[in-house]
Structure formats: C-alpha cells, structure tokens
Design a protein around this motif. Structure first.
Motif, PDB file in Angstrom:
ATOM      1  N   MET A   1      58.410 -45.507  88.209  1.00  0.00           N
ATOM      2  CA  MET A   1      57.087 -46.003  88.520  1.00  0.00           C
ATOM      3  C   MET A   1      56.180 -45.859  87.304  1.00  0.00           C
ATOM      4  SD  MET A   1      57.487 -47.195  91.438  1.00  0.00           S
ATOM      5  CE  MET A   1      58.729 -47.091  92.709  1.00  0.00           C
ATOM      6  N   ALA A   2      55.145 -46.644  87.258  1.00  0.00           N
ATOM      7  CA  ALA A   2      54.372 -46.739  86.042  1.00  0.00           C
ATOM      8  C   ALA A   2      53.366 -45.623  85.862  1.00  0.00           C
ATOM      9  CB  ALA A   2      53.627 -48.076  85.996  1.00  0.00           C
ATOM     10  N   GLY A   3      52.880 -45.016  86.954  1.00  0.00           N
ATOM     11  CA  GLY A   3      51.861 -43.996  86.798  1.00  0.00           C
ATOM     12  C   GLY A   3      50.553 -44.600  86.343  1.00  0.00           C
ATOM     13  N   HIS A   4      50.012 -44.087  85.223  1.00  0.00           N
ATOM     14  CA  HIS A   4      48.730 -44.575  84.714  1.00  0.00           C
ATOM     15  C   HIS A   4      48.975 -45.607  83.617  1.00  0.00           C
ATOM     16  CE1 HIS A   4      46.210 -41.673  86.880  1.00  0.00           C
ATOM     17  NE2 HIS A   4      47.230 -40.869  86.727  1.00  0.00           N
ATOM     18  N   ASP A   5      49.201 -46.835  83.995  1.00  0.00           N
ATOM     19  CA  ASP A   5      49.429 -47.906  83.029  1.00  0.00           C
ATOM     20  C   ASP A   5      48.113 -48.614  82.767  1.00  0.00           C
ATOM     21  OD1 ASP A   5      52.096 -47.382  82.959  1.00  0.00           O
ATOM     22  OD2 ASP A   5      52.673 -48.970  84.346  1.00  0.00           O
ATOM     23  N   ASN A   6      47.535 -48.438  81.598  1.00  0.00           N
ATOM     24  CA  ASN A   6      46.301 -49.162  81.294  1.00  0.00           C
ATOM     25  C   ASN A   6      46.329 -49.708  79.873  1.00  0.00           C
ATOM     26  OD1 ASN A   6      46.032 -46.811  79.882  1.00  0.00           O
ATOM     27  ND2 ASN A   6      44.044 -46.236  80.733  1.00  0.00           N
ATOM     28  N   ASP A   7      47.514 -49.843  79.295  1.00  0.00           N
ATOM     29  CA  ASP A   7      47.621 -50.353  77.942  1.00  0.00           C
ATOM     30  C   ASP A   7      48.025 -51.816  77.960  1.00  0.00           C
ATOM     31  OD1 ASP A   7      50.248 -50.175  78.715  1.00  0.00           O
ATOM     32  OD2 ASP A   7      50.814 -48.636  77.267  1.00  0.00           O
ATOM     33  N   LEU A   8      48.074 -52.394  76.778  1.00  0.00           N
ATOM     34  CA  LEU A   8      48.356 -53.821  76.666  1.00  0.00           C
ATOM     35  C   LEU A   8      49.732 -54.171  77.225  1.00  0.00           C
ATOM     36  CD1 LEU A   8      47.538 -56.600  75.676  1.00  0.00           C
ATOM     37  CD2 LEU A   8      48.402 -55.983  73.408  1.00  0.00           C
ATOM     38  N   ALA A   9      50.711 -53.298  77.009  1.00  0.00           N
ATOM     39  CA  ALA A   9      52.061 -53.582  77.492  1.00  0.00           C
ATOM     40  C   ALA A   9      52.078 -53.691  79.016  1.00  0.00           C
ATOM     41  CB  ALA A   9      53.022 -52.493  77.019  1.00  0.00           C
ATOM     42  N   ALA A  10      51.359 -52.789  79.678  1.00  0.00           N
ATOM     43  CA  ALA A  10      51.330 -52.829  81.139  1.00  0.00           C
ATOM     44  C   ALA A  10      50.627 -54.087  81.630  1.00  0.00           C
ATOM     45  CB  ALA A  10      50.629 -51.587  81.672  1.00  0.00           C
ATOM     46  N   ILE A  11      49.533 -54.451  81.002  1.00  0.00           N
ATOM     47  CA  ILE A  11      48.797 -55.653  81.401  1.00  0.00           C
ATOM     48  C   ILE A  11      49.673 -56.889  81.204  1.00  0.00           C
ATOM     49  CG2 ILE A  11      46.848 -57.135  80.759  1.00  0.00           C
ATOM     50  CD1 ILE A  11      45.319 -54.494  80.171  1.00  0.00           C
ATOM     51  N   THR A  12      50.388 -56.926  80.093  1.00  0.00           N
ATOM     52  CA  THR A  12      51.291 -58.049  79.840  1.00  0.00           C
ATOM     53  C   THR A  12      52.397 -58.108  80.883  1.00  0.00           C
ATOM     54  OG1 THR A  12      50.831 -57.919  77.472  1.00  0.00           O
ATOM     55  CG2 THR A  12      52.809 -59.115  78.131  1.00  0.00           C
ATOM     56  N   ALA A  13      52.904 -56.927  81.268  1.00  0.00           N
ATOM     57  CA  ALA A  13      53.956 -56.888  82.287  1.00  0.00           C
ATOM     58  C   ALA A  13      53.446 -57.410  83.623  1.00  0.00           C
ATOM     59  CB  ALA A  13      54.479 -55.459  82.433  1.00  0.00           C
ATOM     60  N   VAL A  14      52.236 -57.004  83.983  1.00  0.00           N
ATOM     61  CA  VAL A  14      51.651 -57.493  85.234  1.00  0.00           C
ATOM     62  C   VAL A  14      51.439 -59.001  85.162  1.00  0.00           C
ATOM     63  CG1 VAL A  14      49.590 -57.421  86.692  1.00  0.00           C
ATOM     64  CG2 VAL A  14      50.564 -55.290  85.795  1.00  0.00           C
ATOM     65  N   ALA A  15      50.938 -59.491  84.031  1.00  0.00           N
ATOM     66  CA  ALA A  15      50.729 -60.930  83.868  1.00  0.00           C
ATOM     67  C   ALA A  15      52.046 -61.689  83.980  1.00  0.00           C
ATOM     68  CB  ALA A  15      50.065 -61.209  82.522  1.00  0.00           C
ATOM     69  N   GLY A  16      53.108 -61.117  83.438  1.00  0.00           N
ATOM     70  CA  GLY A  16      54.415 -61.763  83.523  1.00  0.00           C
ATOM     71  C   GLY A  16      54.890 -61.895  84.954  1.00  0.00           C
ATOM     72  N   ARG A  17      54.701 -60.851  85.731  1.00  0.00           N
ATOM     73  CA  ARG A  17      55.094 -60.916  87.141  1.00  0.00           C
ATOM     74  C   ARG A  17      54.198 -61.878  87.916  1.00  0.00           C
ATOM     75  NH1 ARG A  17      57.395 -55.252  89.464  1.00  0.00           N
ATOM     76  NH2 ARG A  17      59.085 -55.030  87.960  1.00  0.00           N
ATOM     77  N   LEU A  18      52.920 -61.878  87.582  1.00  0.00           N
ATOM     78  CA  LEU A  18      51.995 -62.781  88.252  1.00  0.00           C
ATOM     79  C   LEU A  18      52.324 -64.240  87.950  1.00  0.00           C
ATOM     80  CD1 LEU A  18      49.451 -63.168  89.956  1.00  0.00           C
ATOM     81  CD2 LEU A  18      48.091 -62.805  87.889  1.00  0.00           C
ATOM     82  N   HIS A 239      53.001 -50.752  89.020  1.00  0.00           N
ATOM     83  CA  HIS A 239      52.032 -50.617  87.930  1.00  0.00           C
ATOM     84  C   HIS A 239      50.695 -50.133  88.480  1.00  0.00           C
ATOM     85  CE1 HIS A 239      54.633 -52.680  85.051  1.00  0.00           C
ATOM     86  NE2 HIS A 239      54.855 -53.577  86.002  1.00  0.00           N
ATOM     87  N   HIS A 240      50.169 -49.080  87.885  1.00  0.00           N
ATOM     88  CA  HIS A 240      48.812 -48.643  88.176  1.00  0.00           C
ATOM     89  C   HIS A 240      47.977 -48.847  86.920  1.00  0.00           C
ATOM     90  CE1 HIS A 240      45.751 -45.140  88.434  1.00  0.00           C
ATOM     91  NE2 HIS A 240      45.221 -46.244  88.938  1.00  0.00           N
ATOM     92  N   LEU A 241      46.996 -49.746  87.016  1.00  0.00           N
ATOM     93  CA  LEU A 241      46.068 -49.979  85.923  1.00  0.00           C
ATOM     94  C   LEU A 241      44.821 -49.150  86.192  1.00  0.00           C
ATOM     95  CD1 LEU A 241      46.378 -53.848  85.463  1.00  0.00           C
ATOM     96  CD2 LEU A 241      47.695 -52.034  84.379  1.00  0.00           C
ATOM     97  N   ALA A 242      44.642 -48.091  85.428  1.00  0.00           N
ATOM     98  CA  ALA A 242      43.514 -47.175  85.631  1.00  0.00           C
ATOM     99  C   ALA A 242      42.276 -47.739  84.951  1.00  0.00           C
ATOM    100  CB  ALA A 242      43.856 -45.794  85.097  1.00  0.00           C
ATOM    101  N   MET A 243      41.796 -48.845  85.492  1.00  0.00           N
ATOM    102  CA  MET A 243      40.688 -49.586  84.899  1.00  0.00           C
ATOM    103  C   MET A 243      39.776 -50.105  86.004  1.00  0.00           C
ATOM    104  SD  MET A 243      43.026 -51.976  82.364  1.00  0.00           S
ATOM    105  CE  MET A 243      41.603 -52.816  81.648  1.00  0.00           C
TER     106      MET A 243
END
Length: 266
Positions: A1-18, A239-243
């Motif tokens: 699990m991602a935990g606290h994902d708030n970096d560019l890589a995590a955002i890109t990963a979420v965008a890819g799934r979206l 993914h958890h985006l702490a934003m």
C-alpha cells in the motif's frame, strides 16, 4: 500500500489509473469544500469547537431531527448560522476538475456528504447528495419547494408562501435516516461496478462510505484517498495523497494533460 503518497510519482500513477477508468466513483466529504473557504463544525476555524451553542446544548442536538420536531425555530437558528458562515463561497478548482473529467467522456458518479451544492454548480451531472442540499427548501405541510441562493432574504424560520407552514431545508439532520432516493441511486452506482474509486476529504467514518472503498480494495479495483490527514482508510487504499483536495486534483489533471494520457478513458 502506498501510505503517504504525495510526490510526483504517486500523482502520475494515479493519473495513469484514471486514464484507463471508464466508470469513476468519487466520494467526497468536508475536505472537498475546505478550499472554498467553508468552515467545519469543529477543528481549525470550526464554528463549534467547544461542542456547545449559545443555548447551552451540543450542536448535534440543536441540529437533530428530534429537536426540529420539538423546537424548529431553534434548529433553524443554527442552520442559519452555518449558512451565513458559508455565504458567498463558490466551487473551487477541485470541483471543477471533477466536472471536466465527466465532460471528458468518463462516467463520473459523485457521492457527497456535503450539503453546499458545489458539485452541481461546478457542472457535474451525476451527483448523489446523501445528506441533501442546504439551498433546497420544502414545506412538509403542502410540499411546496423552492431553491434559494442564500438565506439573506429569508425570515428565520421561513414561512411557506403557499400555506403559511414552516419551510425546512432538504438536509439530513442528526438522528434522521438517509433519503431513500439517494440510497437507491448509490446502490445502483455500486451495482454498475466502478473501475476506480476515489475518496476525497473524508475520514469515511460511516460504514456506507467506508465499505465500498474496502470492497474495491478486496476486488483489486484501484483506490485513491485524497486527504491531508491520514485515516484508517488511507492505509487501506492503493494511493493516499496527503494533500488538499483542490491541489491534488489539479495536479492529477495536469499529469493527465502533460503525460500523453489524455482526457478521456479509452
């Protein structure tokens, strides 16, 4: 699990799934509207941080269905306070991103616990307001209905123009049941089988909110939690985006646009 994902890589990963999602289920809470300047009942800038009211009773009691049945004018007093504190606020960039995702070709169903009506104002078409809408008034006596932009010109409590009864806002008060129509629409959305579930600005303490997310995790459906504060739900999702909501959604939309992932699900 991602935990606290708030970096560019995590955002890109979420965008890819979206980008690959055709049926997106979005569940929103108070944090979704925080960027619009709306105060919470409690917490930083909260209206009722000490739990009490001018009348010496807990805010949850003042805003309960039981109190409305006994002393509707008192309940209206605090409903009016909340509306006045939110008056003039508008949908923020996060609401607008969700509306654009829908216009881009996805089926985007938004299930919101908020009563501000911002998702509809931003242009989202498939919005399930589980707790109602503060600006939609109804007379229980004659079923007269009206929509108001704010309470500035309302007498408190407001009188029905059709029968001289008392209007009430179409909101779910404490100790009241969720509206049957909203529940049925929510169940239908779940039955259709979303291929991505996103939780935004909610700790998901209610089972009807948390369980669909946990079910998606069990079924391997991509899940995202956007919330500056971690919750048990945050540790369960992919993914958890702490934003804040608006910042996270704006970053995801930018990643979609700049990475060649595109605006529509294909």
């Amino acid at each position: 699990m991602a935990g606290h994902d708030n970096d560019l890589a995590a955002i890109t990963a979420v965008a890819g799934r979206l980008a690959r999602a055709e049926r997106l289920l979005v569940i929103t809470g108070a944090g979704m509207s925080a960027d619009s300047g709306l105060p919470t009942y409690r917490g930083v800038g909260g209206l009722y941080n000490d739990g009490g009211t001018d009348d010496g009773i807990p805010i949850e009691m003042a805003l309960s269905g039981g109190m409305y049945a006994q002393r509707p004018a008192l309940t209206w007093k605090y409903i009016s306070q909340i509306e006045q504190a939110c008056r003039g606020a508008r949908p923020n960039a996060g609401h607008q991103v969700l509306a654009r995702l829908e216009k881009g070709g996805r089926q985007v169903t938004i299930v919101t616990q908020n009563v501000d009506g911002f998702h509809g104002q931003a242009g989202s078409g498939d919005v399930i307001e589980m707790h109602g809408n503060l600006h939609q008034l109804r007379c229980p006596a004659c079923n007269h209905r009206e929509q108001v932009p704010d309470f500035a010109d309302l007498a408190i409590p407001p009188v029905c123009p059709a029968c001289d009864g008392m209007l009430r806002p179409r909101v779910v008060l404490f100790d009241e049941m969720l509206p049957d129509i909203a529940v049925a629409r929510y169940e239908q959305a779940l039955a259709q089988g979303p291929d991505m579930v996103m939780s935004i600005g909610t700790t998901a303490v209610f089972p009807y909110i948390a369980e669909p997310i946990r079910q998606a995790v069990r079924e391997g459906i991509p899940t995202v939690d956007i919330n500056p504060v971690a919750s048990p739900l945050s540790r369960a999702v992919d993914h958890h985006l702490a934003m804040p909501a608006a910042a996270a959604l704006t970053a995801i939309e930018l990643a979609l646009a700049t990475s060649g992932l595109g605006e529509t699900a294909t």
